[in-house]
Design a protein around this motif. Structure first.
Motif, short mmCIF file in Angstrom:
data_model
loop_
_atom_site.label_atom_id
_atom_site.label_comp_id
_atom_site.label_asym_id
_atom_site.label_seq_id
_atom_site.Cartn_x
_atom_site.Cartn_y
_atom_site.Cartn_z
N ASN A 71 0.84 -1.20 0.00
CA ASN A 71 0.00 0.00 0.00
C ASN A 71 0.88 1.25 0.00
O ASN A 71 2.11 1.17 -0.18
CB ASN A 71 -0.96 -0.02 1.19
N ARG A 263 -7.08 -5.77 -7.04
CA ARG A 263 -5.86 -5.44 -6.32
C ARG A 263 -5.28 -6.61 -5.56
O ARG A 263 -4.23 -6.49 -4.94
CB ARG A 263 -6.12 -4.29 -5.36
N GLY A 268 -10.66 -2.44 -1.59
CA GLY A 268 -10.37 -1.02 -1.76
C GLY A 268 -11.40 -0.36 -2.64
O GLY A 268 -12.01 -1.00 -3.50
N GLU A 270 -11.91 3.12 -5.06
CA GLU A 270 -11.25 4.25 -5.71
C GLU A 270 -12.31 5.09 -6.41
O GLU A 270 -13.18 4.56 -7.10
CB GLU A 270 -10.22 3.78 -6.72
N ASN A 272 -12.76 8.89 -8.61
CA ASN A 272 -12.18 10.12 -9.14
C ASN A 272 -13.27 10.92 -9.83
O ASN A 272 -14.23 10.37 -10.38
CB ASN A 272 -10.98 9.85 -10.07
N ARG A 354 -12.63 -6.65 -9.71
CA ARG A 354 -12.71 -5.20 -9.82
C ARG A 354 -14.04 -4.86 -10.48
O ARG A 354 -14.34 -5.35 -11.58
CB ARG A 354 -11.55 -4.64 -10.64
N GLU A 951 -6.61 6.24 2.20
CA GLU A 951 -5.31 5.76 1.76
C GLU A 951 -4.59 6.79 0.89
O GLU A 951 -3.39 6.99 1.00
CB GLU A 951 -5.49 4.44 1.00
N GLN A 952 -5.33 7.43 -0.03
CA GLN A 952 -4.73 8.42 -0.91
C GLN A 952 -5.78 9.44 -1.31
O GLN A 952 -6.92 9.09 -1.59
CB GLN A 952 -4.15 7.77 -2.17
N GLN A 993 -8.94 12.62 -6.79
CA GLN A 993 -8.86 11.17 -6.86
C GLN A 993 -8.68 10.65 -5.45
O GLN A 993 -7.77 11.07 -4.73
CB GLN A 993 -7.70 10.76 -7.77
N ILE A 995 -8.59 7.15 -2.84
CA ILE A 995 -8.49 5.70 -2.66
C ILE A 995 -8.70 5.40 -1.19
O ILE A 995 -8.02 5.96 -0.31
CB ILE A 995 -7.13 5.16 -3.12
#
Length: 996
Positions: A71, A263, A268, A270, A272, A354, A951-952, A993, A995
């Motif tokens: 990660n 992943r 997770g 994500e 955007n 996914r 996470e991001q 974006q 995550i």
């Protein structure tokens, strides 16, 4: 329609959210499933030599396909046998193997190895290779370069990023297909030059979808329904070694699109989102009202003609003080664009998935409430058995789009060059103003304004790949693919769009297109090593069937505008037509890849193709190629003599591919029913003897790396020769047919040089700077065409010259007596025709390419791409004197100065302009340097993100086509056909974006 679509959008998002929630719970349950006793959990942290965590490191259990990634904090967790071995790999670092040895925690530091960049996996179609080991010419772009660009089709994101790949926009309307040529034009037929599109192993029809809307002949892009944010990479196969395994389908190159996968262990989310605006970046410098009126009055003076209300309505009927910037009126609007993308991924050591969805919308710069909307969904599922023998991969991509545009109006050059004092086009009640225009004997230029076209497409692309390890080195694999594309187009033409003085009914135009295909590809894959010799081989077969159906008709006589499109309310159904075709393709293919000591490589491919587009005696043909490479930098004498050379490779290839891109059933006679009952008449002559076009490809290249690959250079030379051209063979008029499908021994040759370079200019703990560069020098030539002068192409092509040419008159200056343009009458026969067009103007690009720079400083990233093109173009906005606005360049003609003819609207002046328009006089340098993309991003600090449980989180802004530098005087140097048209828009977006 818009309200229905809005409901569809929210229902889709609600359903997607529910599915994501369900999968999240399922994945959490999966992660706590008890593990077999012989397995154990291993955790740890991966860092660089400076102690900084490395996100995205791949950790696999050796000799299995089980793996995970680190990660953002460099942390990982994996289940492995107590006596197993973990393999740590990451681009730019040396691969490390560490035995588990019953340890529950393994943390390591990876050592930098810039040469490891060559180990990145490249999709070559039926197999994978690496940058180091490839023998063919394959260009690649990754998700980081394309995923956040505000484009409808992923093809649009490739401009300027690949050598040998030329992409030109088809138009400014959203959804319009671009033209892509990989190493030039090979076929004399337009439909014979499309590349092969492969999406997750499934071929799709690359021919643009027919439309009757203002999009026109460019058609709809068949890739519109893809989610650009879901693409992992795009590879373009160019030479014989790379394309021959696809046989006839790869004659014009192959574009491989690979979507993203799950992943691995854990779950997770994500998301955007970006939004922005789009505008037309340029304007023509046209005359204002007073300048225009002065030009018009001078024309009457010079012609010695008395102005009347019929010939001078702009001088006598229209307001002399009125000024309208028609360019601003037509395309001066601001188009909004928005994209939202949400994906959920997860799994365990055996299964990953996914699931994602997106919503995209883009308006237009034209007056009116028109837009393009797209909703997509995608699923990728990967599973492997515990014994690593069985693997399954399922890929599903589905998209729905609605293109809502004005119908049947030319909204660019025809209206933007109206006289600046022309009257309003609308009345106060928003109806079209017919009265003032009718007084001048003209139609309202926005005739058809209330027409509306709605095109809805649905596109499903799905592939199931199954493989099973039969024995140690032998694996059986099969790909099962299915695609379904349908387009429904309805153009409504209400009576109020047209002059009420004319008896025009409410009417509609309908077009339905349906494309379906399936493909089955069983394969046997065998890999082995014998000492220093490694062999990779594959043998397989392809069975493919395409079915297409097109229905078109018109409805007329609707009693009310609200009923338009409801065929039950139409009085008449006109011009009904239905065409159904079936195409079948089969093949056997094989590949053997041999390498010795990882220094000497030979790649042999072969394919036998069969196509239903040829007669029974010519349906099958053989194609193949050989590619070879020598990594000479691994030779001891090279290492000693050139210590600064970190990598060096010579490679080359030669092979043949075919081309069957012609219409179906052309080898059979075709008939249509006569107008009267009971009769048939022939429409096409049969020729069962024509066969495949053949493309012979030759390439040589060198690839070099210097100073531990901090600078890499690749130079390629190629020659492609396409012969046995499938064209219409001209027939005498007495036969009743103009031509018959046949093979002609015409040969088209494409040659060129391609240069690609990358450099790591600077790198430390906080700051990195990388540059990539590509440039292409293409040359196209019609080498041979027997009896060309007797064919219908005599005024289109010339032997020894490119296919894309113009035959022009020789400009001989202004006539000293009349002041009009003159051109040379070569044969002195008193007339001007193609016999006098002796100048051959090459309309191809001399060279093109791009230079990209990427910077990162701590949490900031900055990237920009300049695209450049060297070419010629035409600028013809200078016919002064007639009731059309023109360039301010003609103003010196008022004083009988400059290079433009005497201001006049006479027949002689217009004839002179028509001649000079087809001479070298309007040819200009249309080269350009364009800031194609620019991006600025910022990643929020890890300390802050840890506090909020994310996470991001990245903030970014993106610009496209912001600056264009060019000597060209027209609107858009990328489309320099006349000067008053454009295809490129300027876009600025911003977004984030996230995550989890």
């Amino acid at each position: 329609m818009k309200n229905n679509y809005s409901r569809l959008k929210w229902v889709a998002l609600i359903i997607l959210g529910g599915i994501l929630f369900f999968l999240s719970k399922s994945a959490q349950a999966a992660t706590i499933t008890p593990l077999p006793l012989q397995q154990q959990a291993v955790v740890g942290v991966v860092q660089d030599q400076n102690g900084l965590p490395i996100p995205g490191v791949t950790i696999t259990v050796k000799n299995t396909s089980r793996g995970t990634v680190t990660n953002l904090d460099g942390e990982y967790s994996i289940t492995a046998p107590a006596n197993g071995t973990l393999v740590f790999s990451y681009i730019g670092f040396k691969t490390v193997e560490i035995p588990v040895d019953n340890n529950e925690e393994i943390s390591i530091q990876l050592e930098e190895d810039v040469s490891a960049l060559g180990e990145v996996k490249i999709n070559a179609g039926y197999y994978t290779t690496t940058e180091r080991e490839r023998t063919g010419n394959i260009s690649r772009v990754t998700a980081e370069e394309i995923e956040l660009q505000p484009v409808v089709s992923p093809i649009q994101a490739l401009q300027g990023r690949m050598a040998g790949v030329e992409i030109t926009p088809g138009g400014s309307n959203p959804g319009t297909a671009s033209t892509i040529r990989i190493r030039g034009t090979n076929s004399l037929r337009e439909e014979g030059n499309f590349p092969l599109y492969i999406i997750d192993g499934v071929p799709i029809n690359s021919i643009p979808v027919e439309t009757n809307t203002i999009i026109g002949n460019a058609g709809l892009d068949p890739l519109n329904n893809l989610n650009v944010s879901n693409i992992k990479s795009i590879e373009v196969l160019k030479d014989a070694d790379a394309t021959a395994i696809y046989g006839s389908r790869g004659a014009n190159g192959v574009i491989l699109i690979t979507t993203k996968k799950g992943r691995g262990i854990g779950t997770g989310i994500e998301a955007n989102f970006y939004t922005g605006v789009t505008t037309v970046p340029n304007r023509l410098d046209l005359l204002n009202t007073q300048e225009y009126l002065e030009i018009r009055r001078r024309a009457f003076e010079n012609d010695e003609v008395e102005p009347t209300e019929n010939n001078a309505y702009d001088l006598l009927l229209w307001d002399q003080d009125r000024y309208t910037d028609w360019q601003d009126f037509v395309f001066g609007g601001t188009s909004e664009t928005t994209n939202a993308n949400l994906t959920f991924s997860g799994g365990d050591e055996y299964t990953s998935y996914r699931l994602g969805g997106s919503y995209f919308t883009q308006g237009t710069v034209y007056p009116g409430d028109y837009d393009y909307q797209k909703v997509t969904g995608n699923l990728n599922l990967n599973h492997q058995s515990k014994d690593d023998k069985f693997n399954l991969n399922l890929s599903v991509n589905y998209g729905v789009d609605i293109n809502n545009l004005v119908g049947n109006i030319n909204l660019t050059s025809s209206i933007s060059r109206l006289p600046p004092n022309a009257p309003e086009v609308f009345n106060d009640d928003n109806t079209l103003n017919w009265e003032e225009w009718s007084l001048a004997g003209l139609d309202n230029p926005l005739e058809g304004n209330y027409n509306n076209s709605v095109t809805t497409t649905n596109n499903l692309i799905t592939n199931l790949s199954l493989s099973y390890k039969l024995i140690s080195n032998l694996r059986f694999k099969t790909n099962l693919g299915y695609t379904s594309f349908d387009s429904k187009e309805n153009i409504k033409l209400p009576r109020r769009s047209y002059n009420p003085a004319e008896a025009i009914d409410n009417s509609s135009s309908h077009l339905y297109t349906k494309r379906k295909s399936w493909i089955i590809e069983p394969q046997l894959i065998y890999n082995t090593s014998i000492g220093k010799l490694s062999i990779e081989s594959i043998i397989g077969a392809t069975l493919q069937e395409n079915n297409s159906n097109r229905i078109r008709f018109q409805g007329s006589g609707y009693s009310s505008e609200i009923l338009i499109g409801n065929l039950a309310a139409a009085e008449r159904i006109l011009n009904a037509e239905s065409v159904t075709t079936e195409y079948r393709y089969s093949a056997l293919f094989s590949r053997i890849g041999i390498n010795w000591q990882r220094k000497y490589y030979i790649n042999l491919t072969g394919r036998r193709d069969g196509s239903s587009r040829f007669g029974p005696d010519n349906r099958f043909s053989n194609f193949g190629a050989i590619g070879a490479a020598w990594i000479f930098s691994d030779e001891p004498f090279i290492k000693k003599a050139f210590p600064f050379l970190s990598f060096g490779k010579f490679r080359g290839s030669f092979g043949t591919t075919g081309n069957d891109q012609i219409g179906d059933y052309g080898y059979l006679d075709a008939y249509e029913a006569t107008v009267g009952p009971g009769g048939l008449y022939p429409t096409t002559l049969a020729n069962p003897n024509y066969s495949w076009e053949e493309n012979k490809k030759l390439e040589g290249a060198v690839e070099l790396g210097f100073f531990e690959d901090k600078f890499r250079l690749g130079v390629s030379w190629y020659r492609n020769r396409s012969d046995n051209q499938l064209v219409g063979y001209p027939l005498p008029a007495i036969t009743g047919f103009s031509s018959v499908q046949a093979n002609l021994p015409a040969t088209v040759e494409n040659t060129g040089w391609e240069i690609e370079a990358t450099s790591e200019n600077f790198r430390n703990d906080n700051f990195q700077w990388q540059t990539s560069f590509n440039i292409s020098f293409p040359r196209n030539e019609l080498v041979n065409y027997p009896d060309l002068e007797q064919s219908s192409f005599a005024n289109t092509y010339k032997v020894g010259h490119p296919l894309n040419i113009s035959l022009l008159y020789e400009y001989t200056g202004l006539d000293p007596e009349t002041g009009f343009y003159t051109v040379r009458d070569v044969n002195d026969d008193g007339s001007f025709d193609y016999q006098d067009r002796t100048i051959i103007q090459d309309l191809n690009r001399d060279f093109f390419g791009g230079i990209n720079n990427s910077f990162s400083y701590k949490n900031f990233s900055f990237q920009f791409l300049w695209e450049f093109v060297k070419q010629k173009g035409r600028f013809t906005v200078f016919n002064a004197g007639r009731p059309r606005n023109v360039s301010t360049k003609v103003l010196p003609a008022l004083e009988n100065e400059g290079n433009y003819q005497t201001i006049s609207q006479s027949r002689q002046a217009n004839t002179a302009f028509n001649f000079v328009e087809n001479s070298l006089f309007p040819i200009q340098d249309a080269s350009f340097l364009r800031l194609k993309t620019i991006s600025l991003g910022y990643n929020l600090s890890e300390e802050f993100l840890d506090k909020i449980g994310i996470e991001q989180l990245r903030l970014f802004t993106h610009g496209q086509n912001l600056i264009t530098l060019s000597p060209y005087e027209g609107m858009d140097p990328e489309f320099p056909s006349s000067g008053s048209s454009f295809r490129t828009l300027k876009t600025i977006t911003g977004g984030l974006q996230i995550i989890f």
